[in-house]
Design a protein around this motif. Structure first.
Motif, mmCIF file in Angstrom:
data_model
loop_
_atom_site.group_PDB
_atom_site.id
_atom_site.type_symbol
_atom_site.label_atom_id
_atom_site.label_comp_id
_atom_site.label_asym_id
_atom_site.label_seq_id
_atom_site.Cartn_x
_atom_site.Cartn_y
_atom_site.Cartn_z
ATOM 1 N N ILE A 136 -18.772 -7.560 -18.519
ATOM 2 C CA ILE A 136 -19.950 -7.540 -17.639
ATOM 3 C C ILE A 136 -20.376 -8.956 -17.287
ATOM 4 C CG2 ILE A 136 -22.394 -6.886 -17.561
ATOM 5 C CD1 ILE A 136 -21.712 -4.504 -19.320
ATOM 6 N N ARG A 137 -20.319 -9.866 -18.273
ATOM 7 C CA ARG A 137 -20.692 -11.251 -18.015
ATOM 8 C C ARG A 137 -19.755 -11.891 -16.995
ATOM 9 N NH1 ARG A 137 -20.113 -15.018 -23.091
ATOM 10 N NH2 ARG A 137 -17.932 -14.587 -22.562
ATOM 11 N N ARG A 196 -20.724 -13.256 -13.173
ATOM 12 C CA ARG A 196 -20.473 -14.631 -12.756
ATOM 13 C C ARG A 196 -19.608 -14.674 -11.496
ATOM 14 N NH1 ARG A 196 -19.025 -17.111 -18.779
ATOM 15 N NH2 ARG A 196 -21.197 -17.414 -19.482
ATOM 16 N N ARG A 197 -18.602 -13.830 -11.439
ATOM 17 C CA ARG A 197 -17.685 -13.884 -10.311
ATOM 18 C C ARG A 197 -18.323 -13.350 -9.036
ATOM 19 N NH1 ARG A 197 -11.254 -13.429 -10.950
ATOM 20 N NH2 ARG A 197 -10.728 -14.251 -8.895
ATOM 21 N N ARG A 198 -19.357 -12.525 -9.183
ATOM 22 C CA ARG A 198 -20.018 -11.959 -8.019
ATOM 23 C C ARG A 198 -21.398 -12.564 -7.799
ATOM 24 N NH1 ARG A 198 -18.599 -5.475 -7.850
ATOM 25 N NH2 ARG A 198 -16.322 -5.694 -7.990
ATOM 26 N N ALA A 199 -21.522 -13.831 -8.130
ATOM 27 C CA ALA A 199 -22.800 -14.509 -7.913
ATOM 28 C C ALA A 199 -23.136 -14.538 -6.421
ATOM 29 C CB ALA A 199 -22.749 -15.928 -8.470
ATOM 30 N N ALA A 200 -24.413 -14.680 -6.130
ATOM 31 C CA ALA A 200 -24.869 -14.597 -4.741
ATOM 32 C C ALA A 200 -24.392 -15.770 -3.895
ATOM 33 C CB ALA A 200 -26.399 -14.510 -4.701
ATOM 34 N N THR A 201 -24.207 -16.947 -4.479
ATOM 35 C CA THR A 201 -23.811 -18.146 -3.738
ATOM 36 C C THR A 201 -22.463 -18.642 -4.237
ATOM 37 O OG1 THR A 201 -24.946 -19.626 -5.279
ATOM 38 C CG2 THR A 201 -26.244 -18.759 -3.427
ATOM 39 N N ALA A 202 -21.801 -19.407 -3.398
ATOM 40 C CA ALA A 202 -20.522 -20.006 -3.799
ATOM 41 C C ALA A 202 -20.718 -20.992 -4.931
ATOM 42 C CB ALA A 202 -19.869 -20.688 -2.597
ATOM 43 N N VAL A 207 -20.026 -22.456 -10.720
ATOM 44 C CA VAL A 207 -20.624 -22.729 -12.030
ATOM 45 C C VAL A 207 -20.256 -21.625 -13.017
ATOM 46 C CG1 VAL A 207 -22.806 -22.983 -13.272
ATOM 47 C CG2 VAL A 207 -22.503 -24.075 -11.044
ATOM 48 N N GLY A 208 -20.233 -20.369 -12.552
ATOM 49 C CA GLY A 208 -19.842 -19.266 -13.430
ATOM 50 C C GLY A 208 -18.407 -19.379 -13.883
ATOM 51 N N ALA A 209 -17.515 -19.869 -13.009
ATOM 52 C CA ALA A 209 -16.125 -20.053 -13.413
ATOM 53 C C ALA A 209 -16.006 -21.085 -14.515
ATOM 54 C CB ALA A 209 -15.290 -20.452 -12.196
ATOM 55 N N ALA A 234 -14.842 -21.573 -3.988
ATOM 56 C CA ALA A 234 -15.161 -20.774 -5.169
ATOM 57 C C ALA A 234 -13.960 -19.941 -5.608
ATOM 58 C CB ALA A 234 -16.359 -19.879 -4.874
ATOM 59 N N ASP A 235 -13.228 -19.358 -4.649
ATOM 60 C CA ASP A 235 -12.046 -18.579 -5.001
ATOM 61 C C ASP A 235 -10.995 -19.442 -5.671
ATOM 62 O OD1 ASP A 235 -13.253 -16.367 -3.927
ATOM 63 O OD2 ASP A 235 -12.255 -16.542 -1.976
#
Length: 824
Positions: A666-667, A671-677, A682-684, A739-740
């Motif tokens: 879930i975490r 992170r991968r579907r954050a609202a902004t690039a 940062v989540g990656a 981001a990708d």
């Protein structure tokens, strides 16, 4: 910026070794608290055994389990090694401690090993299908021993090695719950034990929590803290609160105990002996009176008191066809038979203790003849051990049974209590008791009419009971319908009882009179049941059938009889004899015939020939007996509960690890579907950082991304750190394509971390909770970002690798979005 100093590998190992060293006070303190918890929890098992052998098994399990757990804590042994050591300790000490009857002193034997390991799987079922207490009978100590051993190893290991010591109380709670589940159905001391055990666990958890907090404060401020103020005083305050709550809870439980019986495993377990599978023994009553059986010896009994009665079976369920044992659905108290390992609890029975020896000589059947309230039975002879293991007993009806049947030559000794009986004058003042028996069905109308006609002068229930019994004794005549006796139909169905009570001449034998008396007593309000057995003279009023050596009573087939038992509020179950004495039957012509106004089909004509004992099965005796399923289905149904139980246990064990993996999934998804690039980038990075944590790398919360990457294995971390810093602090806003690319690089870097690792290490990484427990990594980033933003606000310039540039974002410099974004 200078690179951080690299700690030499040897110095790092020394640091880890010092960090892993367990303090002595934690080893001793944690072990002592665990012993206290296990000692209290083990008391719940005492009603199951009530034998010194349980104490020996408990001490052995606790000492051996503590030794294994402490060695594992001191030497930091892996869980698998501790588990193997536990199994080895169980194998070595299990037979002398849990199967002492199969041990050669302190050395195990081959049969002992077989009983030990089979007891782990099968002992639980045996334990809940046997009457309590069980002592050291067979291998029934094995479930307690293995449960306590596993609980000890687990508790001591958690108390000495885990970061949260208070979790070590959970195995003790499980041990207590298991003792309650396999224990007796009465409440006993379970309530007080539960309060005490929970109170100790809460006090320990409170103390450990304050101690852990004091250590954290001391490490933060770099100075010692006062133990009294930081640990002792808060723990005492919390202990006082817990003790007060425990006193209140115990008081409420004693003042207002549960009104219903406790449901435990033995109350819902499948019955190992179901009396409904057998024909009612009362149906074969006339077979004992046949000319070939009447003078045949059935039993030889020594030590029987004067006018003693030998019970064969107690029947409490009437369906209009036959009196049977066990109720219509097997749910009545008479339907539950249990094995008797040592003795039956007869402390509540007031009477005379007798020691009776029984030798079976002609009698056969599944029902074991007994006397009074059985306390102990000991089988002798070559088949004694087999009969002992096949013996089942129902304490509520005082009925015994041997699966496979009793045969000629069976010898056994009984220790029993013959209850005191009230006199006839006392019985006239009796009030109905509160025992529960299945309500009789299809009762003939003549029962109610006879009660009304014979109790017109009686005022109390006890007087009515005495009146109906005396009416049967006064008006009835005994005839078995064999030999020169007057024709008298066998059976005790509703039509036969109707015929008995309405015929001009009341003619029958003990089979009919006992059933009629039981139905009439129940209509008055007394819980009633029929008892089949042997009495000297067969209730005929004659002298005993035969007497052998001094103190020996010989029972023949003609001594068979049936009586009733009624439950009274004053004396409990009281045995009554409603049978008339044998006397001459008047001639038919001397009787004044009474017209019969009911249809002739109510009373069918008597059968031409007497049926054999095997042919006297009631018409509906097999009505509720289902067809036997195929053998493969029986095996499947027998194994299914164990398979489901094993799968449920495995699922329960794996549940915490599944939750950890799910939280990480879930975490990652969040992170991968954050609202902004920028948030995705940062989540990656956070995903890569958490992967390092879960693999055991030392990642400090205040370290920057470059510092983390420099100490990480491989080269993937450096590029990720630069990419993330540029996205966060760079002059332009990151886009989705960047981001990708960041996530693809992160997945590659994490995959590189898995290279060279074993499957066990990968599983340990997957279920590690370090990343879930670590502080948020954004603190250092926030500090750096805040400093840069303050510098941007002041309009300062910073020199980079390619010269001077404005650190403000393009939209801040030009008043709009930047259209010339660079590719990362």
């Amino acid at each position: 910026m200078s690179a951080p100093a690299v700690v030499p590998s040897r110095a790092r190992r020394d640091t880890r070794r010092r960090a892993r060293r367990v303090p002595a006070f934690r080893l001793v303190g944690g072990t002592l608290v665990v012993w206290l918890l296990l000692a209290v929890a083990s008391v719940a098992w005492w009603p199951v055994y009530r034998d010194d052998g349980m104490v020996v098994a408990a001490v052995t399990a606790v000492l051996v389990g503590s030794l294994v757990a402490l060695l594992g804590a001191v030497f930091r042994l892996p869980t698998a090694v501790v588990a193997i050591a536990t199994i080895a300790a169980f194998t070595v000490t299990g037979v002398p401690a849990a199967v002492p009857g199969e041990a050669n002193g302190v050395l195990p034997t081959g049969q002992g090993f077989l009983d030990l390991f089979s007891g782990v799987a099968l002992g639980w079922k045996r334990l809940v299908t046997i009457s309590l207490p069980v002592g050291t009978y067979e291998a029934l100590l094995v479930p307690f021993f293995v449960t306590l051993l596993v609980a000890t190893v687990t508790s001591v290991s958690v108390a000495t090695r885990a970061s949260r010591q208070e979790l070590a109380s959970i195995p003790a709670l499980v041990l207590f719950a298991a003792g309650v589940v396999v224990g007796p159905s009465r409440l006993d001391t379970s309530l007080a034990l539960a309060v005490v055990l929970t109170g100790i666990a809460l006090v320990w958890a409170l103390t450990v929590r304050h101690a852990r907090r004091a250590v954290a404060v001391a490490e933060t401020i770099g100075a010692r803290v006062t133990v009294t103020r930081s640990v002792v005083r808060p723990a005492l305050v919390g202990t006082g609160t817990i003790v007060a709550a425990a006193v209140v809870a115990t008081g409420l439980g004693l003042v207002a105990p549960p009104t219903t019986a406790r449901t435990v495993a033995r109350t819902d377990v499948v019955k190992p002996f179901d009396p409904r599978d057998y024909v009612s023994p009362l149906s074969g009553f006339r077979a004992y009176e046949e000319s070939t059986e009447a003078d045949t010896t059935q039993l030889r009994v020594t030590g029987l008191p004067e006018n003693g009665f030998v019970r064969i079976a107690t029947l409490d369920t009437y369906d209009g066809v036959v009196y049977r044992v066990g109720g219509t659905d097997g749910a009545s108290a008479s339907g539950t038979f249990e094995r008797v390992p040592t003795s039956v609890d007869v402390r509540g029975v007031s009477g005379t203790t007798v020691h009776v020896g029984v030798t079976v000589d002609g009698y056969s059947g599944v029902w074991l003849p007994t006397v009074g309230d059985l306390e102990r039975v000991e089988f002798a002879g070559a088949a004694g051990e087999r009969e002992r293991s096949a013996f089942f007993y129902n304490a509520s009806t005082r009925t015994g049974a041997v699966v496979g049947g009793v045969q000629d030559g069976t010898r056994y000794d009984l220790t029993a209590v013959v209850p005191d009986q009230p006199t006839e004058e006392q019985l006239a003042t009796a009030r109905p008791g509160t025992a529960t028996v299945p309500a009789a069905r299809n009762v003939p109308d003549a029962v109610r009419d006879t009660v009304e006609s014979t109790t017109t002068d009686a005022q109390s229930d006890g007087a009515k009971l005495v009146a109906v019994v005396q009416a049967l004794q006064r008006n009835g005549y005994v005839s078995h319908g064999v030999g020169d006796d007057r024709v008298s139909r066998s059976g005790h169905g509703a039509d036969r009882i109707q015929e008995l009570l309405t015929s001009p001449l009341m003619l029958g034998d003990q089979e009919q009179y006992a059933v009629a008396a039981a139905l009439m007593s129940e209509s008055i309000g007394f819980p009633t049941r029929v008892v089949l057995g042997f009495a000297a003279g067969g209730d005929s009023g004659s002298t005993p059938s035969s007497s052998g050596a001094a103190g020996t009573t010989t029972f023949r087939g003609s001594d068979v009889t049936a009586r009733i038992e009624v439950d009274t509020a004053q004396w409990g179950w009281v045995t009554l004899n409603p049978n008339p004495t044998v006397r001459e039957i008047p001639k038919e012509q001397e009787q004044t015939p009474q017209p019969v106004t009911r249809p002739e089909t109510v009373v069918p004509p008597p059968p031409v020939d007497q049926q054999d004992q095997d042919q006297q099965t009631p018409p509906q005796s097999d009505r509720n007996t289902p067809d036997q399923p195929p053998l493969w289905l029986q095996i499947l149904l027998a194994a299914l509960p164990w398979v489901l139980g094993t799968l449920a246990f495995i699922a329960l064990v794996l549940l915490p690890f599944g939750v950890i993996v799910l939280l990480k999934r879930i975490r990652r998804r969040r992170r991968r579907r954050a609202a902004t690039a920028r948030g995705r980038i940062v989540g990656a990075w956070d995903e890569y950082r958490d992967a390092l944590l879960d693999r055991g790398h030392d990642v400090r919360a205040e370290s920057t991304r470059r510092e983390v990457a420099s100490s990480a294995p491989g080269d993937g971390g450096t590029g990720l750190a630069a990419l993330a810093d540029r996205a966060v602090f760079g002059p332009s806003e990151a886009d989705d394509r960047t981001a990708d690319r960041m996530w693809e690089a992160t997945d590659t870097a994490i995959g590189d971390l898995r290279d060279g690792r074993t499957r066990r290490e990968r599983i340990r990484t997957a279920v590690s909770t370090r990343s879930l427990r670590s502080p948020a990594p954004g603190a250092a980033v926030a500090r750096v970002g805040g400093a840069l933003r303050r510098r941007v606000g002041a309009g300062q310039r910073r020199r980079g690798a390619g010269g001077d540039y404005d650190v403000r974002r393009p939209d801040e410099r030009h008043g709009g979005p930047d259209e010339d974004r660079g590719n990362l």
